[in-house]
Design a protein around this motif. Sequence first.
Motif, PDB file in Angstrom:
ATOM      1  N   TRP A 263      92.549  22.166  50.698  1.00 12.15           N
ATOM      2  CA  TRP A 263      92.507  23.577  50.126  1.00 12.15           C
ATOM      3  C   TRP A 263      91.845  23.453  49.088  1.00 12.15           C
ATOM      4  O   TRP A 263      92.104  22.770  48.111  1.00 12.15           O
ATOM      5  CB  TRP A 263      94.038  24.096  50.257  1.00 12.15           C
ATOM      6  CG  TRP A 263      94.705  24.369  51.352  1.00 12.15           C
ATOM      7  CD1 TRP A 263      94.467  25.145  52.525  1.00 12.15           C
ATOM      8  CD2 TRP A 263      95.612  23.471  51.902  1.00 12.15           C
ATOM      9  NE1 TRP A 263      95.268  25.071  53.465  1.00 12.15           N
ATOM     10  CE2 TRP A 263      96.295  23.893  53.287  1.00 12.15           C
ATOM     11  CE3 TRP A 263      96.352  22.237  51.411  1.00 12.15           C
ATOM     12  CZ2 TRP A 263      97.127  23.297  53.923  1.00 12.15           C
ATOM     13  CZ3 TRP A 263      97.325  21.731  52.137  1.00 12.15           C
ATOM     14  CH2 TRP A 263      97.842  22.158  53.533  1.00 12.15           C
ATOM     15  N   GLU A 264      90.919  24.712  48.836  1.00 15.46           N
ATOM     16  CA  GLU A 264      90.643  25.244  47.471  1.00 15.46           C
ATOM     17  C   GLU A 264      90.936  26.539  47.272  1.00 15.46           C
ATOM     18  O   GLU A 264      90.697  27.396  47.936  1.00 15.46           O
ATOM     19  CB  GLU A 264      89.112  24.864  47.561  1.00 15.46           C
ATOM     20  CG  GLU A 264      88.709  23.434  47.075  1.00 15.46           C
ATOM     21  CD  GLU A 264      87.288  23.214  46.629  1.00 15.46           C
ATOM     22  OE1 GLU A 264      86.683  24.446  46.521  1.00 15.46           O
ATOM     23  OE2 GLU A 264      86.626  22.453  46.847  1.00 15.46           O
ATOM     24  N   LEU A 265      91.717  26.917  46.180  1.00 15.19           N
ATOM     25  CA  LEU A 265      92.124  28.150  45.889  1.00 15.19           C
ATOM     26  C   LEU A 265      91.592  28.695  44.614  1.00 15.19           C
ATOM     27  O   LEU A 265      91.748  27.862  43.250  1.00 15.19           O
ATOM     28  CB  LEU A 265      93.678  28.142  45.798  1.00 15.19           C
ATOM     29  CG  LEU A 265      94.485  29.562  45.575  1.00 15.19           C
ATOM     30  CD1 LEU A 265      94.108  30.543  46.642  1.00 15.19           C
ATOM     31  CD2 LEU A 265      95.889  29.271  45.703  1.00 15.19           C
ATOM     32  N   THR A 266      91.085  29.657  44.533  1.00 13.04           N
ATOM     33  CA  THR A 266      90.505  30.306  43.266  1.00 13.04           C
ATOM     34  C   THR A 266      91.435  31.480  42.985  1.00 13.04           C
ATOM     35  O   THR A 266      92.269  31.888  43.596  1.00 13.04           O
ATOM     36  CB  THR A 266      89.198  30.863  43.477  1.00 13.04           C
ATOM     37  OG1 THR A 266      89.154  32.153  44.507  1.00 13.04           O
ATOM     38  CG2 THR A 266      88.016  30.029  44.307  1.00 13.04           C
ATOM     39  N   ASN A 267      91.297  31.884  41.685  1.00 15.04           N
ATOM     40  CA  ASN A 267      92.119  32.954  41.231  1.00 15.04           C
ATOM     41  C   ASN A 267      91.855  34.194  41.750  1.00 15.04           C
ATOM     42  O   ASN A 267      92.800  34.995  41.988  1.00 15.04           O
ATOM     43  CB  ASN A 267      92.012  32.982  39.642  1.00 15.04           C
ATOM     44  CG  ASN A 267      92.941  32.325  38.767  1.00 15.04           C
ATOM     45  OD1 ASN A 267      94.068  32.398  39.157  1.00 15.04           O
ATOM     46  ND2 ASN A 267      92.463  31.402  37.913  1.00 15.04           N
TER      47      ASN A 267
END
Length: 566
Positions: A263-267
């Motif tokens: 997973w890649e989660l941005t603000n």
Amino acid sequence: MTENFSPIIGIDLGTSNSAVAWFAEGETKLITGAQEERLTPSVVGIDDEGHLLVGATAKARLVSHPHLTVASFKRYMGTGKTFTLGERQFRAEELSALILRKLKADAEVALGCAVTRAVITVPAYFNDSQRKAVKAAGQLAGLEVERLLNEPTAAALAYGLADSREQKFLIFDLGGGTFDVSIVDMFEGVIEVRASSGDAWLGGDDFTDAIRQWMVTHSPDLSIDEPQLSAELTLLAEKLKYQLSTQDIAKGHFTYQSQNICWELTNETFSEACSGLLSRLKKPVVQALQDAQFDVSQLDHVILVGGATRMPLVRQLVTRMFSRFPRNELNPDEVVALGAGVQAGLIAEDRALDDIVLTDVMPYSLGIEVARRDGNKIEDGYFTPLIERNAFVPVSVVQTFSTLNDNQRKIDISVYQGEARRVSDNLLLDSMSINIPPRKAGDVSVDVRFTYTLDGILEVECKVIGETTTSTMIVEKAPGTLSQEEIIERLKLLDGLKQHPRDVPANRQLLAEAAKRYEQTLGERRQIIDNYLVQLEQALNHQDLRAIAMARDELRQVLDQFDDGM
């Protein structure tokens, strides 16, 4: 310490972490645990042999042994909900009592004397049942709860002591499980809480859960119904949340059924996933400002409290709402405990606090059920508040009520807490009936007086006008809380829990005393103390009770001999 010394400690009983402090030498000092930790994770568990685990040791097993570990139980104080821990069921009060016992033991080791009195903080928006549950937890832990202190008020005390100039500020307190807002006016040594509001079901845990739900949504094969998998995903979601506190993108990896999931989660994505939670943060702020009759422009500062305020999206929200950067120079995880320590000093009448005066408010309304006449129809179920939210405490208010029926022989007084027009949407606290003379409707009137104390006790007095007798009720047993008999019964059960020998207060106290004596001595004496310390530590590690008793006695004798000038 003298034999008669009885210190009062201040405790922040938190959802994620707890801490303990006391006031001495003109300042509040945090008390550290056996490993010099300032924060104790609010986690309880048992090991494979059935020994009790509290704090960091329990938290380390949250993922590996979810069936033997419990966390985030503070929200359920006073609800009657139970948690399974091994073969036993625990209420939130009992689990909280185990945390309090650990903090009490830490304080006793640090202060070198028995500790039986405490100030314990609670979320400002905790209702009456929840507050009484916290008191019950203190009693189960062997503590006399001198005062329940609202968490944002505690933070105001800590900041007020650090910066005593005249100012108005808003406390924005987002912890692991609860959210509170308080408006504080400080002038000439007076710290006056003008209004409080909040959400007892909103905290950092909800933001973690939002990330976990986002992870599952993007990986449909995952099933959060499996306790082990759910615990692992929650831990990973928490790590992603922490990453976003210091960087723009958080990355997580997880192996499930031979699949490597990333997973890649941005603000920005995090903010979208939490949009509903962020909206909920605004309502209590608006409510508190309205109740205090303050405008945002009148605030000198906005102060962040609680570990969840470290999230950039929360700080950005606060900055946008108030058009200024918030203050957070005191550690948001520790400031509530520091304030509790100040309150403990105030109760102990420490001379360093002679010029400090604290006033607080009721965070909710208290009233009774009334009926209304509409023509020939009488409809009951309406709520009439006697003490309205954000009234200064202590407070005493009286209102007069009259009968609606001819020849009515009694009046039922049902006490509720809440803000809704209908009592069905509020919390019933207690009820009583009083006999009245049978007369025409409206000819009999009753004065109902509510008196609310700083200790959180509500006294209800009812007096029929023209009569000499008064009926009185003390509202102490709220729905969902433990009775005194239940507390005694559960205290016996808690005392029966297995403790690892190294966590027994007497052993911890002796180890701490010997370690301190080691630091104070030199040469041969230091070596002797070290040898006997090693023997006791080895016996504790092997959990051999006979060897522990022998090693403890020998170490005690050595220390006593050194005291006698050996």
